[in-house]
Design an enzyme around this catalytic site. Structure first.
Site, PDB file in Angstrom:
ATOM      1  N   GLY A   1       0.787  -1.240   0.000  1.00 33.71           N
ATOM      2  CA  GLY A   1       0.000   0.000   0.000  1.00 33.71           C
ATOM      3  C   GLY A   1       0.811   1.277   0.000  1.00 33.71           C
ATOM      4  O   GLY A   1       0.335   2.313   0.471  1.00 33.71           O
ATOM      5  N   SER A   2       2.035   1.242  -0.571  1.00 32.12           N
ATOM      6  CA  SER A   2       2.816   2.489  -0.587  1.00 32.12           C
ATOM      7  C   SER A   2       2.186   3.523  -1.521  1.00 32.12           C
ATOM      8  O   SER A   2       2.266   4.729  -1.265  1.00 32.12           O
ATOM      9  CB  SER A   2       4.274   2.218  -0.977  1.00 32.12           C
ATOM     10  OG  SER A   2       4.392   1.922  -2.341  1.00 32.12           O
ATOM     11  N   ASN A   3       1.538   3.087  -2.588  1.00 31.96           N
ATOM     12  CA  ASN A   3       0.855   4.050  -3.468  1.00 31.96           C
ATOM     13  C   ASN A   3      -0.335   4.684  -2.749  1.00 31.96           C
ATOM     14  O   ASN A   3      -0.597   5.876  -2.907  1.00 31.96           O
ATOM     15  CB  ASN A   3       0.397   3.372  -4.765  1.00 31.96           C
ATOM     16  CG  ASN A   3       1.504   3.353  -5.805  1.00 31.96           C
ATOM     17  OD1 ASN A   3       1.862   4.395  -6.342  1.00 31.96           O
ATOM     18  ND2 ASN A   3       2.058   2.182  -6.051  1.00 31.96           N
TER      19      ASN A   3
ATOM     20  N   LYS B   1      -6.192  -8.259  -8.439  1.00 31.67           N
ATOM     21  CA  LYS B   1      -7.302  -9.086  -8.931  1.00 31.67           C
ATOM     22  C   LYS B   1      -8.021  -8.354 -10.048  1.00 31.67           C
ATOM     23  O   LYS B   1      -7.988  -7.119 -10.108  1.00 31.67           O
ATOM     24  CB  LYS B   1      -8.301  -9.364  -7.795  1.00 31.67           C
ATOM     25  CG  LYS B   1      -7.722 -10.161  -6.659  1.00 31.67           C
ATOM     26  CD  LYS B   1      -7.605 -11.613  -7.042  1.00 31.67           C
ATOM     27  CE  LYS B   1      -6.938 -12.414  -5.941  1.00 31.67           C
ATOM     28  NZ  LYS B   1      -6.553 -13.752  -6.356  1.00 31.67           N
TER      29      LYS B   1
ATOM     30  N   ILE C   1     -11.110  -6.730 -11.801  1.00 29.83           N
ATOM     31  CA  ILE C   1     -12.333  -6.077 -11.325  1.00 29.83           C
ATOM     32  C   ILE C   1     -13.525  -6.701 -12.062  1.00 29.83           C
ATOM     33  O   ILE C   1     -13.511  -6.780 -13.297  1.00 29.83           O
ATOM     34  CB  ILE C   1     -12.269  -4.548 -11.614  1.00 29.83           C
ATOM     35  CG1 ILE C   1     -11.113  -3.900 -10.854  1.00 29.83           C
ATOM     36  CG2 ILE C   1     -13.580  -3.861 -11.295  1.00 29.83           C
ATOM     37  CD1 ILE C   1     -11.295  -3.808  -9.360  1.00 29.83           C
TER      38      ILE C   1
ATOM     39  N   ASN D   1      -6.029   2.684 -12.732  1.00 25.07           N
ATOM     40  CA  ASN D   1      -5.043   1.690 -12.302  1.00 25.07           C
ATOM     41  C   ASN D   1      -3.635   2.227 -12.534  1.00 25.07           C
ATOM     42  O   ASN D   1      -3.406   3.000 -13.460  1.00 25.07           O
ATOM     43  CB  ASN D   1      -5.232   0.404 -13.113  1.00 25.07           C
ATOM     44  CG  ASN D   1      -4.261  -0.699 -12.707  1.00 25.07           C
ATOM     45  OD1 ASN D   1      -4.049  -0.940 -11.507  1.00 25.07           O
ATOM     46  ND2 ASN D   1      -3.670  -1.373 -13.669  1.00 25.07           N
TER      47      ASN D   1
ATOM     48  N   HIS E   1       0.251   0.862 -13.290  1.00 22.91           N
ATOM     49  CA  HIS E   1       0.979  -0.331 -13.729  1.00 22.91           C
ATOM     50  C   HIS E   1       2.468   0.007 -13.808  1.00 22.91           C
ATOM     51  O   HIS E   1       2.832   1.048 -14.365  1.00 22.91           O
ATOM     52  CB  HIS E   1       0.458  -0.786 -15.095  1.00 22.91           C
ATOM     53  CG  HIS E   1       1.054  -2.082 -15.526  1.00 22.91           C
ATOM     54  ND1 HIS E   1       0.608  -3.303 -15.037  1.00 22.91           N
ATOM     55  CD2 HIS E   1       2.075  -2.366 -16.361  1.00 22.91           C
ATOM     56  CE1 HIS E   1       1.340  -4.265 -15.567  1.00 22.91           C
ATOM     57  NE2 HIS E   1       2.237  -3.730 -16.374  1.00 22.91           N
TER      58      HIS E   1
ATOM     59  N   ASP F   1      -5.440  -4.488 -18.337  1.00 23.19           N
ATOM     60  CA  ASP F   1      -4.302  -3.597 -18.664  1.00 23.19           C
ATOM     61  C   ASP F   1      -4.415  -2.922 -20.036  1.00 23.19           C
ATOM     62  O   ASP F   1      -3.402  -2.555 -20.640  1.00 23.19           O
ATOM     63  CB  ASP F   1      -2.963  -4.368 -18.608  1.00 23.19           C
ATOM     64  CG  ASP F   1      -2.513  -4.643 -17.176  1.00 23.19           C
ATOM     65  OD1 ASP F   1      -2.994  -3.959 -16.255  1.00 23.19           O
ATOM     66  OD2 ASP F   1      -1.692  -5.561 -16.987  1.00 23.19           O
TER      67      ASP F   1
ATOM     68  N   GLU G   1       5.960   6.206  -9.520  1.00 23.17           N
ATOM     69  CA  GLU G   1       4.540   5.872  -9.292  1.00 23.17           C
ATOM     70  C   GLU G   1       3.940   6.817  -8.264  1.00 23.17           C
ATOM     71  O   GLU G   1       2.828   7.318  -8.429  1.00 23.17           O
ATOM     72  CB  GLU G   1       4.400   4.429  -8.785  1.00 23.17           C
ATOM     73  CG  GLU G   1       4.784   3.371  -9.785  1.00 23.17           C
ATOM     74  CD  GLU G   1       4.459   1.966  -9.281  1.00 23.17           C
ATOM     75  OE1 GLU G   1       3.385   1.759  -8.696  1.00 23.17           O
ATOM     76  OE2 GLU G   1       5.303   1.065  -9.468  1.00 23.17           O
TER      77      GLU G   1
HETATM   78  C1  GAR Z   1       3.121  -1.153  -7.562  1.00 22.55           C
HETATM   79  O1  GAR Z   1       4.385  -1.216  -8.151  1.00 22.55           O
HETATM   80  C2  GAR Z   1       2.040  -1.190  -8.636  1.00 22.55           C
HETATM   81  O2  GAR Z   1       2.381  -0.499  -9.802  1.00 22.55           O
HETATM   82  C3  GAR Z   1       1.929  -2.666  -8.901  1.00 22.55           C
HETATM   83  O3  GAR Z   1       2.017  -3.246  -7.633  1.00 22.55           O
HETATM   84  C4  GAR Z   1       2.828  -2.436  -6.774  1.00 22.55           C
HETATM   85  C5  GAR Z   1       2.064  -2.166  -5.499  1.00 22.55           C
HETATM   86  O4  GAR Z   1       2.861  -1.496  -4.578  1.00 22.55           O
HETATM   87  N1  GAR Z   1       0.697  -2.971  -9.563  1.00 22.55           N
HETATM   88  C6  GAR Z   1       0.581  -3.907 -10.510  1.00 22.55           C
HETATM   89  O5  GAR Z   1       1.503  -4.624 -10.848  1.00 22.55           O
HETATM   90  C7  GAR Z   1      -0.806  -4.024 -11.121  1.00 22.55           C
HETATM   91  N2  GAR Z   1      -0.767  -4.791 -12.332  1.00 22.55           N
HETATM   92  P1  GAR Z   1       2.202  -0.780  -3.305  1.00 22.55           P
HETATM   93  O6  GAR Z   1       1.297  -1.837  -2.628  1.00 22.55           O
HETATM   94  O7  GAR Z   1       3.358  -0.431  -2.451  1.00 22.55           O
HETATM   95  O8  GAR Z   1       1.432   0.400  -3.785  1.00 22.55           O
END
Ligand code: GAR
Length: 208
Positions: free
Chosen positions: A14-16, A93, A95, A109, A111, A152, A181
Site C-alpha cells: 500500500g505504498s501508493n 485481482k 475487477i 489503475n 501499472h 491492462d 509511481e
Molecule cells: C506497484 O508497483 C504497482 O504499480 C503494482 O504493484 C505495486 C504495489 O505497490 N501494480 C501492478 O503490478 C498491477 N498490475 P504498493 O502496494 O506499495 O502500492
C-alpha cells in the site's frame, strides 16, 4: 472545489495508497479516501487505512459461493460512501465487469511498466520488472490508465519513463519505478478532481 471521493483497492503493502494520502494532506491532491477495499486480509494497506480512521474492508471472491453476493459486497460500500472514483493501488485481482460498468471511465489503475508492453494476465509486481530485465530493455516506466473489461488495456491517462541501469536487479528497478509511481498517481487523480479528463473513442484527452 469539493474533494473527489475515492475508494482505494489494494492487495499488498500500500505504498501508493500512502502516497495518495500524503498528497491530499499536503494540498497537492483535492481528494478524500472514503474507503479501502482489499482481497487480502493481511494487506498493509488495511493497516494504513485503520491508522488513518478510514473504513477498511476485506472483499475476497473465495469467501463467496454466490457471484452476485460478491459483486454486491464490492458495490455496496462504494455507493454507501458516495465514491466517485475507484483507485487501484497495487490491486492484483480482476475487477468484475459489473463494477467496471458501474464506474465506467472512473476506475484508475497504476501499472509498473509502459503499457501495452509488459501488461496482461500474470504481469504484476515483480513479474513485470523481471520480464523487463530479461528482455534487456533500456527504459521502462509507469502507466496510469482507466480500467475497462480488458486487462491492462484501458485508455492511458499518463506515462513516464524510467531508465534501466547496468546491474539492476528486479528490486533496484522496482524501487526506482515506485518513486515515479508515487508522483504520477496523485498527479493523474488530480486531473480528474479538476474535471480536465474526457474519453472519446477510447482515448483520453486532457484539457490544459
Ligand atoms: C506497484 O508497483 C504497482 O504499480 C503494482 O504493484 C505495486 C504495489 O505497490 N501494480 C501492478 O503490478 C498491477 N498490475 P504498493 O502496494 O506499495 O502500492
Amino acid at each position: 472545489m469539493n474533494p473527489l471521493k475515492l475508494a482505494v483497492f489494494a492487495s499488498g503493502r500500500g505504498s501508493n495508497f500512502l502516497a495518495i494520502l500524503e498528497a491530499a494532506r499536503a494540498g497537492r491532491l483535492s481528494a478524500e479516501v472514503k474507503v479501502v477495499i482489499s482481497n487480502n486480509p493481511e494487506a498493509g494497506a488495511l493497516v494504513t487505512a485503520r491508522e488513518n480512521n478510514i473504513p477498511a474492508i476485506v472483499v475476497s471472491k473465495k469467501d463467496y459461493t454466490d457471484r452476485t453476493a460478491f459483486v454486491r459486497a464490492m458495490l455496496t460500500p462504494l455507493s454507501e460512501h458516495r465514491v466517485e472514483m475507484v483507485i487501484l493501488a497495487g490491486y492484483m485481482k480482476k475487477i468484475p465487469p459489473e463494477v467496471v460498468d458501474a464506474f465506467e471511465h472512473r476506475i484508475l489503475n497504476i501499472h509498473p511498466a509502459l503499457l501495452p508492453s509488459f501488461g496482461g494476465q500474470g504481469m504484476y509486481g515483480h513479474h513485470v520488472h523481471e520480464a523487463v530485465l530479461v528482455q534487456g530493455c533500456r527504459v521502462t516506466g509507469v502507466t496510469v490508465h482507466l480500467v475497462d473489461r480488458d486487462y491492462d488495456r484501458g485508455p492511458i491517462v499518463a506515462q513516464r519513463c524510467v531508465p534501466v541501469e547496468e546491474g539492476d536487479t528486479p528490486d533496484t528497478l522496482a524501487a526506482r519505478v515506485l518513486k515515479v509511481e508515487h508522483q504520477i498517481f496523485s498527479e493523474s487523480i488530480q486531473l480528474f478532481a479538476e474535471g480536465r479528463v474526457t474519453v472519446t473513442g477510447g482515448r483520453v484527452r486532457i484539457r490544459p
